[in-house]
Write an enzyme that holds these catalytic residues in place. Structure first.
Site, PDB file in Angstrom:
ATOM      1  N   HIS A 310       0.846  -1.185   0.000  1.00  0.00           N
ATOM      2  CA  HIS A 310       0.000   0.000   0.000  1.00  0.00           C
ATOM      3  C   HIS A 310       0.883   1.236   0.000  1.00  0.00           C
ATOM      4  O   HIS A 310       1.946   1.247   0.622  1.00  0.00           O
ATOM      5  CB  HIS A 310      -0.915   0.011   1.237  1.00  0.00           C
ATOM      6  CG  HIS A 310      -2.040   1.001   1.166  1.00  0.00           C
ATOM      7  ND1 HIS A 310      -1.862   2.337   1.463  1.00  0.00           N
ATOM      8  CD2 HIS A 310      -3.348   0.855   0.839  1.00  0.00           C
ATOM      9  CE1 HIS A 310      -3.020   2.964   1.318  1.00  0.00           C
ATOM     10  NE2 HIS A 310      -3.935   2.093   0.941  1.00  0.00           N
ATOM     11  N   ASP A 368      -7.912  -4.088  -0.444  1.00  0.00           N
ATOM     12  CA  ASP A 368      -8.495  -4.271  -1.771  1.00  0.00           C
ATOM     13  C   ASP A 368      -8.437  -5.728  -2.220  1.00  0.00           C
ATOM     14  O   ASP A 368      -9.302  -6.188  -2.972  1.00  0.00           O
ATOM     15  CB  ASP A 368      -7.755  -3.400  -2.794  1.00  0.00           C
ATOM     16  CG  ASP A 368      -7.878  -1.917  -2.478  1.00  0.00           C
ATOM     17  OD1 ASP A 368      -9.017  -1.470  -2.278  1.00  0.00           O
ATOM     18  OD2 ASP A 368      -6.852  -1.225  -2.409  1.00  0.00           O
TER      19      ASP A 368
END
Length: 434
Positions: A310, A368
């Site tokens: 991320h 995600d």
């Protein structure tokens, strides 16, 4: 935010001139250098593409420490909120700064529940879109169009109207999202039910049909609620910054949230979970996992493993831990065992979590990676993933939108630039140009 006693000295090596810049500190996190008077005193701007080293505002809503994997909403860890709270309670927390007491929560739920219906004429607005229009394209249009239907909540200088606008946006977003879903399917729109919870109501509007009764699955409803909580806010990301920038011009609340939706639509922001599933489809089978892992490790290979790591978190995404468990619960509840896509995802997760390369690089599955798997298992097509993200993030957007009006200095956003184009020159008549 307060100004500390110490300063930072900026020195121009070319002239030897120096300037002292005040240092400011928040309640936690790194201190910031106050450069508001920099240009006036020095004649210099700062250059920070993407604003990755620039504090654009003062906020009390969300704190992130990416190195430690910390995400706090008003001081509360995201994992605790996801396990012990519910979405509307978190939305209240983001908006008002404290968890509601029983009376406040009851009143808050009532205010949201009785705003879930949309103006009936808005239903005809959908007929202006092609039947195969992307649901996010529809959301951009219909959310912005709310300002044409609710004139009594567009005066941004009226505190009561601002509050009603927040109620309406949080309440109507699930209804509009479900309508966009139904429009793509060619099914009739389903009206909300006041007896259902926020997540239950959305699932009901999305999946029920007039021909038969719809049974709410409590496991799926709780999973949906957690997904909403985990996506409710994430500090000054691209879409939230877009909402704040649009708001700084004095735009009405519905236009500001529509602007946030358009920013979220970008594949580098809200479309990440969709990219994960596309990658899994390209992999095709779990038998190809070793090959994919080798490619991901090869710095000369352009292949990128989606759903791992991320930009903000240099540690495990705290939302992913909750989402991982939720994913297990949903798949078990639905009895999904032989879906090749999900089997590929689970095998990729297993291999990555045990591979020294991924562990050393801290490339853990992020939120995600799991959310796309859950939403697919629940029956949502990929085109709806970002719509659900927008639905949840509306709670954070309106909280930031409201927070701006409490700032002492309200200025229109106006970034500067480093100009590298042509200098001033004279116009050349057409017949003299070569």
């Amino acid at each position: 935010m307060t100004t500390t006693p110490h300063t930072v000295t900026l020195t121009d090596d070319a002239t030897g001139r120096s300037w002292k810049l005040p240092v400011m500190e928040g309640s936690t996190g790194p201190n910031v250098i106050d450069i508001r008077k920099l240009y006036g005193e020095t004649g210099f701007f700062t250059h920070d593409p993407g604003f990755t080293s620039t504090s654009s505002c003062e906020s009390k809503i969300t704190f992130i420490d990416g190195d430690k994997g910390i995400l706090l909403h008003r001081g509360y860890p995201i994992a605790e909120l996801a396990e012990k709270s519910d979405f509307l309670e978190v939305a209240y927390l983001l908006q008002f700064g404290e968890l509601p007491d029983p009376v406040q929560k009851k009143e808050w739920i009532k205010n949201i529940t009785y705003h879930t219906m949309v103006h009936e004429q808005l239903s005809t607005f959908f007929n202006g879109f092609r039947r195969d229009a992307h649901p996010m394209a529809i959301m951009c249009g219909v959310v912005g169009a709310l300002s044409a239907f609710y004139h009594d909540s567009t005066d941004i200088h009226d505190e009561n109207q601002r509050e009603i606008a927040c109620h309406r946006l949080i309440a109507k977003m699930p209804t509009l999202a479900a309508m966009a879903f139904k429009f793509a399917l060619g099914q009739p729109f389903v009206y909300p039910q006041n007896s259902l919870s926020y997540a239950e109501n959305f699932l009901y509007m999305a999946f029920s049909v007039p021909a038969e009764p719809y049974r709410i699955n409590p496991v799926l409803a709780r999973a949906m609620d957690k997904i909403f909580i985990l996506h409710a806010d994430h500090e000054q990301n691209a879409s939230t910054s877009t909402v704040r920038l649009a708001s700084s011009s004095g735009a009405n609340p519905f236009a500001c949230i529509a602007a946030g939706i358009t920013s979220l639509w970008g594949p580098a922001h809200g479309g990440a979970n969709e990219a994960v599933l596309k990658m899994l489809m390209e992999i095709g089978s779990k038998d190809r996992i070793p090959e994919i892992v080798r490619r991901a490790k090869d710095k000369n290979d352009s292949f990128r493993l989606m759903g791992f790591g991320h930009r903000v978190y240099k540690n495990y995404d705290p939302r992913a831990k909750v989402m991982q468990q939720t994913c297990r619960e949903v798949l078990a509840e639905l009895g999904i065992k032989n879906d090749p896509l999900l089997e590929t995802a689970m095998e990729l997760e297993r291999v990555a979590l045990q591979d020294d390369y991924f562990i050393e690089k801290k490339l853990y599955p992020n939120v995600d990676f799991y959310s796309g798997i859950i939403l697919r298992a629940m029956g949502f097509p990929m085109s709806m993933f970002t719509v659900l993200f927008a639905l949840a993030r509306t709670a954070g957007w309106v909280a930031h939108w409201q927070e701006q009006f409490r700032e002492k200095e309200q200025k229109i956003g106006r970034p500067r630039q480093l100009y590298t184009g042509a200098v001033e020159r004279s116009f050349v008549p057409l017949d003299q140009r070569k």
